[in-house]
Design an enzyme around this catalytic site. Structure first.
Site, short mmCIF file in Angstrom:
data_model
loop_
_atom_site.label_atom_id
_atom_site.label_comp_id
_atom_site.label_asym_id
_atom_site.label_seq_id
_atom_site.Cartn_x
_atom_site.Cartn_y
_atom_site.Cartn_z
N GLU A 163 -6.20 -0.61 -6.21
CA GLU A 163 -7.20 0.29 -5.66
C GLU A 163 -6.76 1.74 -5.87
OE1 GLU A 163 -5.43 -1.45 -2.97
OE2 GLU A 163 -6.48 -3.33 -3.33
N HIS A 175 0.82 -1.21 0.00
CA HIS A 175 0.00 0.00 0.00
C HIS A 175 0.86 1.26 0.00
CE1 HIS A 175 -4.32 -1.13 1.22
NE2 HIS A 175 -3.74 -2.22 0.73
#
Length: 320
Positions: free
Chosen positions: A107, A38
């Protein structure tokens, strides 16, 4: 026997902590260490997000037995596919062939830092092109590629492990399950959905590894565990169509503001009862997954969890 993994969750721990947890998890007896990739945490309360690939290099050096895996890396925006192949091969060398490259379509939360987030159809096109680039480079081929989204005039990865790094691909439906069977060496899913496994098998993936992940929150006080899960993991039930589109922690904060503590606790086992955690894990085993990684929610509880896992959880999971 199912392969039992431990999740190095970058969103809830700093880089030095993650390396320490990896060493502890291997010593506790976990078979695999998977790491999230991330740029942002889901929520501010999680509080961390170090660069996963730096951590992977350190973990590869600090451990000797456990398999390693990115869970998962998006190769369409933040990283160019040719660079993904290079760094995956490097970790493969550092780990003496213990690394599997987990890939997914990503994402907005993590990828918008380098520009706009493409429409879902465009993302799928980009993802397939990325797989067409990464696979031959991992296999030691010299690649020239010209697509609608990526160009590789000339690329070759010089340092590779003796066995090419295997590639596992995240899937949530028939299209992605077919991609996983066509290009990968395994499938990744975050729900214990037997139907996904069946679609993957039908597309040609039978006999390949099936990687799943289950979130739990072990602790001596169930009420405290429920509070931790609500504070840090209430985004979990929003669904992937929502999770893939929201741009930052503030958006996830707003989207999950009406999620109640009891809503989250229904989906994530909480407290000291080992039977409850085993049952959550077993759902993936029953759905046909061969590898299942546990996420212990709560950054401060990892050492306690790993001690408990060695003594109580892992012996039970070995019986499944």
């Amino acid at each position: 026997m199912v392969n039992v993994g431990y999740t190095l969750l970058c969103e809830q721990a700093g880089p030095k902590q993650l390396v320490d947890y990896a060493v502890r998890a291997e010593a506790a007896g976990f078979d695999q260490l998977v790491i999230s990739d991330h740029y942002y945490p889901w929520l501010d309360s999680q509080g961390h997000s170090p660069y996963a690939w730096s951590v992977l290099g350190a973990v590869a050096h600090a451990t000797s037995r456990a398999e390693l895996m990115s869970f998962v890396t998006c190769p369409i925006r933040r990283y160019h596919p040719a660079v993904v192949a290079q760094k995956a091969s490097t970790v493969g060398v550092l780990s003496d062939g213990r690394f599997t490259l987990g890939l997914g379509a990503g994402e907005n939360l993590n990828e918008h830092v380098v520009g706009g987030w493409p429409h879902v159809q465009q993302r799928h096109e980009m993802f397939e092109e990325a797989l067409q680039i990464i696979r031959p480079l991992l296999n030691g081929e010299t690649l020239t590629f010209s697509g609608n989204h990526f160009d590789v005039p000339d690329a070759y990865v010089w340092d590779r492990p003796d066995r090419p790094v295997p590639m596992a691909i995240a899937a949530s439906g028939r299209q992605s399950a077919t991609l996983a069977a066509e290009y990968g060496n395994g499938i990744v899913a975050t729900e214990p959905d037997r139907h996904i496994i069946e679609m993957y098998d039908d597309a040609g993936g039978a006999g390949q590894p099936r990687y799943g992940q289950v979130a739990i929150c072990y602790g001596p006080d169930e009420a405290e565990c429920r509070k931790i899960v609500h504070d840090q993991f209430r985004w979990f039930g929003l669904g992937w169509k929502v999770n893939a589109e929201l741009p930052g922690p503030d958006s996830f904060e707003a989207a999950s503001q009406y999620v109640r503590e009891e809503d989250v606790a229904e989906g994530i086992s909480c407290g000291p009862d080992v039977d409850r955690h085993v049952e959550a894990f077993k759902k993936f085993v029953d759905a046909g997954f061969s590898h299942v990684a546990v996420v212990q929610v709560g950054g401060d509880s990892q050492p306690m969890f790993l001690d408990w896992a060695r003594e109580e959880l892992l012996p039970r999971l070995r019986e499944l």
